[in-house]
Design a protein around this motif. Structure first.
Motif, PDB file in Angstrom:
ATOM      1  N   THR A  55      28.746 -67.767   0.062  1.00  0.00           N
ATOM      2  CA  THR A  55      29.245 -68.320  -1.242  1.00  0.00           C
ATOM      3  C   THR A  55      28.769 -69.687  -1.450  1.00  0.00           C
ATOM      4  O   THR A  55      27.973 -70.263  -0.626  1.00  0.00           O
ATOM      5  CB  THR A  55      30.722 -68.445  -0.885  1.00  0.00           C
ATOM      6  N   LEU A  56      28.985 -69.867  -2.829  1.00  0.00           N
ATOM      7  CA  LEU A  56      28.714 -71.234  -3.171  1.00  0.00           C
ATOM      8  C   LEU A  56      29.649 -71.654  -4.230  1.00  0.00           C
ATOM      9  O   LEU A  56      30.038 -70.874  -4.890  1.00  0.00           O
ATOM     10  CB  LEU A  56      27.319 -71.026  -4.011  1.00  0.00           C
ATOM     11  N   PRO A  57      30.646 -72.710  -3.700  1.00  0.00           N
ATOM     12  CA  PRO A  57      30.232 -73.510  -2.559  1.00  0.00           C
ATOM     13  C   PRO A  57      30.450 -72.994  -1.176  1.00  0.00           C
ATOM     14  O   PRO A  57      31.175 -71.761  -1.031  1.00  0.00           O
ATOM     15  CB  PRO A  57      31.513 -74.672  -2.966  1.00  0.00           C
ATOM     16  N   ASP A  58      30.106 -73.504  -0.065  1.00  0.00           N
ATOM     17  CA  ASP A  58      29.813 -72.748   1.123  1.00  0.00           C
ATOM     18  C   ASP A  58      31.051 -72.535   1.667  1.00  0.00           C
ATOM     19  O   ASP A  58      31.331 -71.516   2.190  1.00  0.00           O
ATOM     20  CB  ASP A  58      28.942 -73.729   2.138  1.00  0.00           C
ATOM     21  N   ASP A  59      32.211 -73.485   1.659  1.00  0.00           N
ATOM     22  CA  ASP A  59      33.576 -73.271   2.289  1.00  0.00           C
ATOM     23  C   ASP A  59      34.418 -72.782   1.233  1.00  0.00           C
ATOM     24  O   ASP A  59      35.603 -72.967   1.379  1.00  0.00           O
ATOM     25  CB  ASP A  59      33.929 -74.630   2.412  1.00  0.00           C
ATOM     26  N   LEU A  60      33.991 -71.623   0.219  1.00  0.00           N
ATOM     27  CA  LEU A  60      34.909 -71.261  -0.709  1.00  0.00           C
ATOM     28  C   LEU A  60      36.052 -70.359  -0.171  1.00  0.00           C
ATOM     29  O   LEU A  60      37.223 -70.703  -0.441  1.00  0.00           O
ATOM     30  CB  LEU A  60      33.915 -70.399  -1.586  1.00  0.00           C
ATOM     31  N   LEU A  61      35.548 -69.644   0.926  1.00  0.00           N
ATOM     32  CA  LEU A  61      36.621 -68.714   1.460  1.00  0.00           C
ATOM     33  C   LEU A  61      36.922 -68.857   2.974  1.00  0.00           C
ATOM     34  O   LEU A  61      36.247 -68.942   3.781  1.00  0.00           O
ATOM     35  CB  LEU A  61      36.153 -67.307   1.222  1.00  0.00           C
ATOM     36  N   GLN A  84      42.147 -55.174 -16.528  1.00  0.00           N
ATOM     37  CA  GLN A  84      43.455 -55.721 -16.296  1.00  0.00           C
ATOM     38  C   GLN A  84      44.064 -56.974 -17.301  1.00  0.00           C
ATOM     39  O   GLN A  84      42.940 -58.015 -17.469  1.00  0.00           O
ATOM     40  CB  GLN A  84      43.699 -56.482 -14.771  1.00  0.00           C
ATOM     41  N   THR A  85      45.072 -56.878 -17.581  1.00  0.00           N
ATOM     42  CA  THR A  85      45.561 -58.055 -18.298  1.00  0.00           C
ATOM     43  C   THR A  85      45.561 -59.385 -17.228  1.00  0.00           C
ATOM     44  O   THR A  85      45.727 -59.076 -16.187  1.00  0.00           O
ATOM     45  CB  THR A  85      46.890 -57.836 -18.900  1.00  0.00           C
ATOM     46  N   THR A  86      45.988 -60.362 -17.902  1.00  0.00           N
ATOM     47  CA  THR A  86      46.445 -61.589 -17.019  1.00  0.00           C
ATOM     48  C   THR A  86      47.492 -61.270 -16.125  1.00  0.00           C
ATOM     49  O   THR A  86      47.396 -61.576 -14.944  1.00  0.00           O
ATOM     50  CB  THR A  86      46.505 -63.034 -17.719  1.00  0.00           C
ATOM     51  N   GLY A  87      48.545 -60.782 -16.688  1.00  0.00           N
ATOM     52  CA  GLY A  87      49.744 -60.365 -15.939  1.00  0.00           C
ATOM     53  C   GLY A  87      49.641 -59.497 -15.019  1.00  0.00           C
ATOM     54  O   GLY A  87      50.056 -59.665 -13.670  1.00  0.00           O
ATOM     55  N   GLU A  88      48.869 -58.377 -15.424  1.00  0.00           N
ATOM     56  CA  GLU A  88      48.504 -57.367 -14.168  1.00  0.00           C
ATOM     57  C   GLU A  88      47.502 -58.039 -13.068  1.00  0.00           C
ATOM     58  O   GLU A  88      47.917 -57.628 -11.984  1.00  0.00           O
ATOM     59  CB  GLU A  88      47.688 -56.283 -14.840  1.00  0.00           C
ATOM     60  N   PHE A  89      46.787 -58.878 -13.263  1.00  0.00           N
ATOM     61  CA  PHE A  89      45.956 -59.592 -12.322  1.00  0.00           C
ATOM     62  C   PHE A  89      46.707 -60.415 -11.495  1.00  0.00           C
ATOM     63  O   PHE A  89      46.843 -60.231 -10.183  1.00  0.00           O
ATOM     64  CB  PHE A  89      44.855 -60.410 -13.111  1.00  0.00           C
ATOM     65  N   HIS A  90      47.745 -61.163 -12.008  1.00  0.00           N
ATOM     66  CA  HIS A  90      48.591 -61.953 -11.366  1.00  0.00           C
ATOM     67  C   HIS A  90      49.553 -61.268 -10.457  1.00  0.00           C
ATOM     68  O   HIS A  90      50.251 -61.977  -9.428  1.00  0.00           O
ATOM     69  CB  HIS A  90      49.298 -62.940 -12.277  1.00  0.00           C
ATOM     70  N   ALA A  91      49.893 -60.049 -10.834  1.00  0.00           N
ATOM     71  CA  ALA A  91      50.746 -59.254 -10.035  1.00  0.00           C
ATOM     72  C   ALA A  91      50.188 -58.819  -8.794  1.00  0.00           C
ATOM     73  O   ALA A  91      51.125 -58.093  -8.128  1.00  0.00           O
ATOM     74  CB  ALA A  91      51.357 -58.289 -11.043  1.00  0.00           C
ATOM     75  N   LEU A  92      48.839 -58.850  -8.612  1.00  0.00           N
ATOM     76  CA  LEU A  92      48.460 -58.074  -7.538  1.00  0.00           C
ATOM     77  C   LEU A  92      48.821 -58.711  -6.436  1.00  0.00           C
ATOM     78  O   LEU A  92      49.300 -59.863  -6.374  1.00  0.00           O
ATOM     79  CB  LEU A  92      46.846 -58.456  -7.450  1.00  0.00           C
ATOM     80  N   PRO A  93      49.395 -57.950  -5.405  1.00  0.00           N
ATOM     81  CA  PRO A  93      50.011 -58.118  -3.875  1.00  0.00           C
ATOM     82  C   PRO A  93      49.243 -59.493  -3.332  1.00  0.00           C
ATOM     83  O   PRO A  93      49.908 -60.220  -2.561  1.00  0.00           O
ATOM     84  CB  PRO A  93      50.137 -57.058  -3.118  1.00  0.00           C
ATOM     85  N   PHE A  94      48.120 -59.527  -3.321  1.00  0.00           N
ATOM     86  CA  PHE A  94      47.376 -60.588  -2.663  1.00  0.00           C
ATOM     87  C   PHE A  94      46.644 -61.662  -3.777  1.00  0.00           C
ATOM     88  O   PHE A  94      45.833 -62.283  -3.136  1.00  0.00           O
ATOM     89  CB  PHE A  94      46.460 -59.968  -1.767  1.00  0.00           C
ATOM     90  N   TYR A  95      46.964 -61.703  -4.730  1.00  0.00           N
ATOM     91  CA  TYR A  95      46.463 -62.587  -5.776  1.00  0.00           C
ATOM     92  C   TYR A  95      46.848 -64.179  -5.214  1.00  0.00           C
ATOM     93  O   TYR A  95      45.905 -64.792  -5.197  1.00  0.00           O
ATOM     94  CB  TYR A  95      47.250 -62.432  -7.294  1.00  0.00           C
ATOM     95  N   ALA A  96      48.045 -64.366  -4.877  1.00  0.00           N
ATOM     96  CA  ALA A  96      48.138 -65.734  -4.390  1.00  0.00           C
ATOM     97  C   ALA A  96      47.398 -66.109  -3.332  1.00  0.00           C
ATOM     98  O   ALA A  96      47.120 -67.466  -3.248  1.00  0.00           O
ATOM     99  CB  ALA A  96      49.826 -65.894  -4.204  1.00  0.00           C
ATOM    100  N   ASP A  97      47.352 -64.991  -2.185  1.00  0.00           N
ATOM    101  CA  ASP A  97      46.570 -65.596  -0.945  1.00  0.00           C
ATOM    102  C   ASP A  97      45.065 -65.615  -1.187  1.00  0.00           C
ATOM    103  O   ASP A  97      44.620 -66.107  -0.351  1.00  0.00           O
ATOM    104  CB  ASP A  97      47.162 -64.365  -0.079  1.00  0.00           C
ATOM    105  N   VAL A  98      44.586 -64.830  -2.210  1.00  0.00           N
ATOM    106  CA  VAL A  98      43.217 -64.724  -2.307  1.00  0.00           C
ATOM    107  C   VAL A  98      42.602 -65.398  -3.558  1.00  0.00           C
ATOM    108  O   VAL A  98      42.182 -66.590  -3.607  1.00  0.00           O
ATOM    109  CB  VAL A  98      42.604 -63.366  -2.565  1.00  0.00           C
ATOM    110  N   TYR A  99      42.838 -65.128  -4.786  1.00  0.00           N
ATOM    111  CA  TYR A  99      42.102 -65.678  -5.902  1.00  0.00           C
ATOM    112  C   TYR A  99      42.586 -66.872  -6.431  1.00  0.00           C
ATOM    113  O   TYR A  99      42.025 -67.868  -6.737  1.00  0.00           O
ATOM    114  CB  TYR A  99      42.462 -64.485  -7.094  1.00  0.00           C
ATOM    115  N   ARG A 100      44.086 -67.206  -6.243  1.00  0.00           N
ATOM    116  CA  ARG A 100      44.422 -68.391  -6.607  1.00  0.00           C
ATOM    117  C   ARG A 100      44.014 -69.284  -5.563  1.00  0.00           C
ATOM    118  O   ARG A 100      44.027 -70.494  -6.062  1.00  0.00           O
ATOM    119  CB  ARG A 100      46.091 -68.113  -6.750  1.00  0.00           C
ATOM    120  N   SER A 101      43.872 -69.027  -4.399  1.00  0.00           N
ATOM    121  CA  SER A 101      43.346 -70.047  -3.543  1.00  0.00           C
ATOM    122  C   SER A 101      42.058 -70.485  -3.707  1.00  0.00           C
ATOM    123  O   SER A 101      41.782 -71.796  -3.237  1.00  0.00           O
ATOM    124  CB  SER A 101      43.347 -69.586  -2.124  1.00  0.00           C
TER     125      SER A 101
END
Length: 257
Positions: A59-65, A100-117
């Motif tokens: 990844t770039l940045p290296d510590d992204l995930l 996906q709409t923004t709402g559908e994206f944010h409703a993904l079960p792992f959105y908060a743990d993955v993408y928002r992070s």
């Protein structure tokens, strides 16, 4: 050429220069990631070869995930149509917003743990064949993300991604070729004769008549030859045999990738 395509072509020129000179994947990828973020402007990029234990995700940045983010993604990615398109679908360049709409994206079960992070609110992803590892076909997925302050990816971004996808696949295929076919002496003289006639376009019946053997014997010779050439059918065997007969192509020191 459309205006978006012209912009996309200009963006990838520095990447193409790097790819032409690439001789080693371990050297190429760290230099490539910043250039990808120049060609496809974003806040982060994820480069994921699968399956390939020798070349892990970068990844770039290296510590992204973090490890927790990766574990959450592994548990939940199958519920995300955008990731399925990239991992197991065609892998053509695609915007998340096209699925996906923004709402559908944010409703993904792992959105908060993955993408928002890591602030991934807008994403462009693609994947492509990238040679072989241990005899198994390999694919690389590339995901570029922008945070909530960034604009949506444009037609020029998609055009650049499409141009890059073809060139990246070609270069990675060159750097990670399939394992060499077994040595020629492992193909018997009779198998060689059968393959030569097969490559000339003869049917099994015609090969049998030409060699004064039964069609069943032709089948057996081909079955053994398929295993030695590591192919699964007549067309692939004929092509593999023609390539072996022709020998490796000559390449100049500056031949394009």
């Amino acid at each position: 050429m459309s205006a978006a395509a012209e912009v996309g072509l200009r963006r990838i020129l520095s990447v193409v220069d790097l790819l032409i000179d690439a001789v080693d994947e371990d050297t190429l990828v760290p230099a490539l990631l910043p250039l990808l973020l120049g060609a496809l402007p974003g806040d982060s990029v994820i480069w994921s070869p699968r399956p390939d234990p020798a070349h892990p995700l970068r990844t770039l940045p290296d510590d992204l995930l973090s490890r927790d983010v990766l574990d959450a993604f592994d548990r939940g990615w199958r519920c995300d149509s955008f990731v399925r398109h990239t991992r197991i679908g065609s892998g053509t360049p695609l915007l998340r917003s096209a699925l996906q709409t923004t709402g559908e994206f944010h409703a993904l079960p792992f959105y908060a743990d993955v993408y928002r992070s890591f602030g991934a609110e807008r994403q462009l992803a693609m994947s492509f064949p990238a040679g072989y590892v241990a005899g198994v076909p390999r694919r690389v997925s590339v995901v570029v993300s922008r945070d909530r302050h960034g604009s949506e990816f444009s037609d020029a971004d998609l055009a650049a991604a499409g141009l890059l996808r073809t060139r990246l696949s070609r270069v990675l295929g060159r750097l990670a070729p399939p394992a060499p076919a077994p040595a020629r002496e492992l193909v018997t003289d009779r198998e060689s004769a059968v393959l030569g006639l097969l490559a000339d376009g003869l049917t099994n019946q015609q090969i049998a008549h030409r060699l004064a053997i039964s069609p069943r014997t032709v089948d057996k010779h081909l079955e053994h030859a398929y295993a030695k050439l590591r192919v699964a059918g007549r067309v692939a065997a004929a092509n593999a045999w023609l390539r072996r007969e022709a020998g490796p192509p000559e390449r100049g020191p500056h031949a394009p990738a």
